[in-house]
Design a protein around this motif. Structure first.
Motif, mmCIF file in Angstrom:
data_model
loop_
_atom_site.group_PDB
_atom_site.id
_atom_site.type_symbol
_atom_site.label_atom_id
_atom_site.label_comp_id
_atom_site.label_asym_id
_atom_site.label_seq_id
_atom_site.Cartn_x
_atom_site.Cartn_y
_atom_site.Cartn_z
ATOM 1 N N VAL A 422 47.239 24.974 44.535
ATOM 2 C CA VAL A 422 48.624 24.664 44.190
ATOM 3 C C VAL A 422 49.420 24.357 45.457
ATOM 4 C CG1 VAL A 422 50.755 25.585 43.172
ATOM 5 C CG2 VAL A 422 48.548 26.055 42.099
ATOM 6 N N LYS A 423 50.226 23.298 45.386
ATOM 7 C CA LYS A 423 51.004 22.872 46.550
ATOM 8 C C LYS A 423 52.449 22.589 46.152
ATOM 9 C CE LYS A 423 46.887 20.839 48.680
ATOM 10 N NZ LYS A 423 46.395 19.854 49.664
ATOM 11 N N ILE A 424 53.358 22.936 47.049
ATOM 12 C CA ILE A 424 54.793 22.742 46.829
ATOM 13 C C ILE A 424 55.138 21.280 47.102
ATOM 14 C CG2 ILE A 424 57.101 23.468 47.573
ATOM 15 C CD1 ILE A 424 55.583 26.064 48.618
ATOM 16 N N ALA A 425 55.939 20.685 46.213
ATOM 17 C CA ALA A 425 56.289 19.269 46.332
ATOM 18 C C ALA A 425 57.779 19.071 46.132
ATOM 19 C CB ALA A 425 55.495 18.451 45.300
ATOM 20 N N ASP A 426 58.208 17.820 46.274
ATOM 21 C CA ASP A 426 59.579 17.354 46.035
ATOM 22 C C ASP A 426 60.572 17.996 47.002
ATOM 23 O OD1 ASP A 426 61.882 16.218 45.152
ATOM 24 O OD2 ASP A 426 61.475 16.542 43.031
ATOM 25 N N PHE A 427 60.707 17.370 48.171
ATOM 26 C CA PHE A 427 61.603 17.866 49.210
ATOM 27 C C PHE A 427 62.857 17.006 49.316
ATOM 28 C CE2 PHE A 427 57.679 19.924 50.065
ATOM 29 C CZ PHE A 427 57.982 21.094 50.736
ATOM 30 N N GLY A 428 63.244 16.383 48.198
ATOM 31 C CA GLY A 428 64.409 15.501 48.210
ATOM 32 C C GLY A 428 65.709 16.211 48.513
ATOM 33 N N VAL A 429 65.810 17.513 48.159
ATOM 34 C CA VAL A 429 67.045 18.255 48.438
ATOM 35 C C VAL A 429 66.806 19.374 49.446
ATOM 36 C CG1 VAL A 429 68.077 17.729 46.216
ATOM 37 C CG2 VAL A 429 66.718 19.797 46.454
ATOM 38 N N ALA A 430 65.633 19.395 50.086
ATOM 39 C CA ALA A 430 65.347 20.415 51.101
ATOM 40 C C ALA A 430 66.212 20.167 52.334
ATOM 41 C CB ALA A 430 63.862 20.383 51.474
ATOM 42 N N ARG A 431 66.441 21.212 53.098
ATOM 43 C CA ARG A 431 67.255 21.099 54.305
ATOM 44 C C ARG A 431 66.696 21.992 55.409
ATOM 45 N NH1 ARG A 431 68.630 17.415 51.877
ATOM 46 N NH2 ARG A 431 70.701 16.616 51.413
ATOM 47 N N VAL A 432 67.017 21.622 56.661
ATOM 48 C CA VAL A 432 66.697 22.442 57.813
ATOM 49 C C VAL A 432 67.891 23.329 58.111
ATOM 50 C CG1 VAL A 432 66.081 22.451 60.258
ATOM 51 C CG2 VAL A 432 65.196 20.658 58.758
ATOM 52 N N MET A 433 67.659 24.634 58.264
ATOM 53 C CA MET A 433 68.755 25.554 58.557
ATOM 54 C C MET A 433 69.173 25.444 60.017
ATOM 55 S SD MET A 433 67.821 29.091 56.570
ATOM 56 C CE MET A 433 66.238 29.269 57.381
ATOM 57 N N ASN A 434 70.448 25.711 60.261
ATOM 58 C CA ASN A 434 70.901 25.801 61.638
ATOM 59 C C ASN A 434 70.679 27.217 62.148
ATOM 60 O OD1 ASN A 434 72.880 27.315 60.457
ATOM 61 N ND2 ASN A 434 74.573 25.996 61.054
ATOM 62 N N SER A 435 71.190 27.519 63.352
ATOM 63 C CA SER A 435 70.914 28.815 63.961
ATOM 64 C C SER A 435 71.525 29.960 63.157
ATOM 65 C CB SER A 435 71.450 28.842 65.392
ATOM 66 O OG SER A 435 72.839 28.544 65.402
ATOM 67 N N THR A 436 72.607 29.692 62.410
ATOM 68 C CA THR A 436 73.216 30.739 61.587
ATOM 69 C C THR A 436 72.531 30.847 60.232
ATOM 70 O OG1 THR A 436 74.846 29.248 60.590
ATOM 71 C CG2 THR A 436 75.449 30.326 62.660
ATOM 72 N N GLY A 437 71.755 29.820 59.865
ATOM 73 C CA GLY A 437 71.046 29.853 58.588
ATOM 74 C C GLY A 437 71.958 29.818 57.397
ATOM 75 N N VAL A 438 73.130 29.188 57.500
ATOM 76 C CA VAL A 438 74.109 29.227 56.420
ATOM 77 C C VAL A 438 74.307 27.836 55.836
ATOM 78 C CG1 VAL A 438 76.542 29.616 55.877
ATOM 79 C CG2 VAL A 438 75.311 31.237 57.312
ATOM 80 N N MET A 439 74.280 27.745 54.498
ATOM 81 C CA MET A 439 74.591 26.509 53.790
ATOM 82 C C MET A 439 75.534 26.846 52.651
ATOM 83 S SD MET A 439 70.854 24.653 53.699
ATOM 84 C CE MET A 439 69.969 26.191 53.629
ATOM 85 N N THR A 440 76.248 25.836 52.151
ATOM 86 C CA THR A 440 77.195 26.087 51.062
ATOM 87 C C THR A 440 77.052 25.105 49.900
ATOM 88 O OG1 THR A 440 78.870 24.726 52.158
ATOM 89 C CG2 THR A 440 78.919 27.094 52.588
ATOM 90 N N ALA A 441 76.337 24.007 50.072
ATOM 91 C CA ALA A 441 76.279 23.002 49.005
ATOM 92 C C ALA A 441 75.553 23.550 47.782
ATOM 93 C CB ALA A 441 75.578 21.748 49.508
ATOM 94 N N GLU A 442 76.053 23.194 46.590
ATOM 95 C CA GLU A 442 75.388 23.562 45.337
ATOM 96 C C GLU A 442 74.331 22.512 45.053
ATOM 97 O OE1 GLU A 442 76.377 22.820 40.816
ATOM 98 O OE2 GLU A 442 77.821 24.198 41.723
ATOM 99 N N THR A 443 73.075 22.902 45.055
ATOM 100 C CA THR A 443 72.013 21.950 44.767
ATOM 101 C C THR A 443 70.853 22.691 44.134
ATOM 102 O OG1 THR A 443 70.706 20.131 45.683
ATOM 103 C CG2 THR A 443 70.805 22.140 46.979
#
Length: 573
Positions: A422-443
């Motif tokens: 089994v392999k993980i797929a579909d990285f269309g909404v994946a993101r790289v975290m910054n040094s604080t590791g904080v995101m806010t977008a609803e996705t």
């Protein structure tokens, strides 16, 4: 517009839906489309809203004009909340199949259905001049409407009126939760809801409710106005605009200098296609051979084919504009996939990023998605559920250590190769975290989404852990989470009422404990995938041993009986 034409329109782009709506306005001749800025304003309205809005909204009504007006009012005064209340007719009894039910029911059923038909007729007569909801009459609303009519028939006291409440305001954390709480404080039942965020950081939320005990629309408007004024003041436009200006990809501080330099280009994904440096992942379209279409979506198709003799899957984008969100997500996916290589992550082979040949080429996964596999194979064995969970943990642990958050983990995004890996797929909404590791977008997808993501609160990689818990429940039961609710109803329940899927009674305590730990409200209390990997491996190992013992036990008993039988006859002789 015919049902076939409506279905065909759903497959078209946002721009085409907009043109179809403008043509409807021309045909009705109730608006002056030649007025300065009118057409441009409508096009801008569609452009700022997600494609989901264009595909779902009723283009045969004037709801889009109302939505545009409400959003413009909110933009004119961001400190206020603009809203509209109207009665709506949620029934669509002509399509309910009532006549076929009457044909096959018993006498008692016939009488009950006849009474329902009479109640429906009374409702249609009473609401015949009411508009439909802006986003149609779903089966969920039909069921609620039928239930309300049944109560009215039995007690003659229930208020079966449905209201549509449309609210436009500056988008901010916990907005959906606060709006739903406001409606709940007025004893309104949220029957259906649709939430959309605009590109300029505003929110359009549409609720269909019932249960209002007041006098009517004007009374509800007055009470709702007072309640909405009690909401916390929206964040300032300066802060909102500053947040919107932040890049969607932030480079982690701890990357080595050489990789950091290369990744800075990924921070501006639109430049991936225009870089002059040769890239070994940029493919020549002439080297790709297409064989058969595997799947089709709103913005592209998935094909099976070959690249340099290797069997591959080819994800093609079509009708995508350079400045569109879909194009940016395409380039984002390329930027992410270039960075990963793991046994439990679908292998990226290359991409064509120069229009019009936009595509991503992956290794071909002969087993298809786990979601489709479950639909064909039925209930999965516990050992297979744990095997899939273990492999997902291994892949997600790798991604999180690479500072990558998937943000849309579910069975449909897990693929299986010919060996069953089994392999993980579909990285269309994946993101790289910054040094604080904080995101806010609803996705992501509402039914699998962590509460902090739903609320637009800052979140970290533990949002994936919450989605993993829901995915494990999905694998264990073979069902869609909260299938009796609309996606947004489920989201409101998760945030406001602590809603979680019901763990089956036959679920082993070890797996139940994993799910409960992973879907905790406080993200800090959720385990990391590094810990989950160990727990799932132990559960998988123990379950395999149990299943092997059960499989061999009948054979051993049979041998024992045979030996005992032969021994008994010998002693008799």
């Amino acid at each position: 517009m015919t049902e076939a034409a409506s279905e065909q329109l759903r497959r078209k782009s946002k721009q085409q839906v907009c043109e179809a709506f403008l043509q409807n306005l021309r045909d009705k001749k109730n608006f002056d489309l030649d007025a300065p800025g009118f057409v441009e304003g409508i096009k801008q309205h569609f452009q700022t809203l997600p494609t989901r809005y264009a595909l779902d909204v009723n283009i045969n009504s004037y709801d889009i004009i109302n939505h545009q007006s409400l959003l413009n009012s909110a933009r004119a005064d961001p400190s206020a909340v603009s809203f509209q209340v109207r009665k709506v007719d949620v029934s669509f009894y002509g399509n309910s199949g009532m006549s076929s039910q009457l044909s096959f029911g018993s006498v008692g059923t016939l009488l009950a259905e006849a009474a329902s038909a009479q109640a429906a007729a009374r409702s249609l007569s009473r609401h015949k001049s009411l508009p439909r909801p802006a986003f149609g009459s779903s089966p969920n609303l039909f069921s609620l409407s039928s239930s309300a009519l049944s109560e009215e028939r039995d007690r003659n006291t229930a208020d079966t009126t449905f209201y549509e409440i449309t609210i436009a305001s500056v988008d901010q954390p916990k907005l959906l939760c606060r709006l739903s709480e406001s409606l709940g404080d007025l004893n309104l039942n949220i029957c259906e809801a649709h939430a959309f965020n605009t590109t300029d950081r505003f929110s359009l939320d549409v609720f269909v409710v019932n249960g209002w005990s007041g006098e009517g629309v004007e009374d509800l408007e007055e009470v709702l106005s007072e309640r909405l004024q009690q909401l916390p003041a929206p964040t300032s436009r300066q802060n909102s605009d500053a947040a919107a200006a932040q890049p969607s990809v932030v480079i982690p501080d701890e990357l080595p200098t050489e990789e950091r330099s290369k990744s800075t280009e990924e921070q501006r994904p639109a430049e991936v296609a225009s870089t002059s440096a040769p890239d070994d992942w940029e493919l020549d379209p002439a080297d790709i051979v297409f064989e058969e279409k595997i799947a089709s979506g709103a913005f592209g198709d998935l094909y099976k084919g070959t690249y340099c003799g290797q069997e591959v899957a080819i994800k093609i984008l079509r009708n995508v504009h350079t400045d569109s969100q879909q194009y940016q997500e395409f380039l984002q996916e390329v930027a992410i996939m270039r960075k990963v290589r793991h046994k439990n992550v679908v292998q990226f082979i290359g991409a064509c990023t120069k229009k019009p040949n936009l595509c991503i080429v992956f290794e071909f996964m002969a087993g298809g998605s786990i979601y489709d596999y479950m639909r064909k194979a039925g209930q999965l064995k516990l050992s297979l559920v744990l095997k899939i969970g273990t492999e997902v943990c291994r892949g997600m642990d790798y991604l999180h250590k690479r500072k990558i958050v998937h943000r849309d983990l579910k069975a449909a995004n897990l693929l299986m190769d010919e060996t069953g890996t089994v392999k993980i797929a579909d990285f269309g909404v994946a993101r790289v975290m910054n040094s604080t590791g904080v995101m806010t977008a609803e996705t992501g997808t509402y039914r699998w989404m962590a509460p902090e993501v739903i609320e637009h609160n800052p979140y970290r990689e533990k949002a994936d852990v919450f989605s993993f818990a829901i995915t494990m429940w999905e694998l264990l039961t073979g069902r869609v989470p909260y299938e009796e609710m609309t996606p947004l109803q489920a989201a409101v329940g998760v945030v406001q009422k602590g809603l979680r899927p019901v763990i089956p009674a036959n679920c082993p305590e070890g797996l139940a404990s994993v799910m409960r730990d992973c879907w905790q409200r406080d993200a800090r209390q959720r385990p990391a995938f590094e810990q989950l990997k160990v727990r799932l491996e132990e559960l998988w190992r123990a379950t395999r041993q149990q299943e092997e013992r059960r499989a061999t036990t009948p054979g051993l008993l049979s041998k024992l009986r045979k030996n005992m039988g032969s021994g008994g006859s010998g002693s008799g002789r």
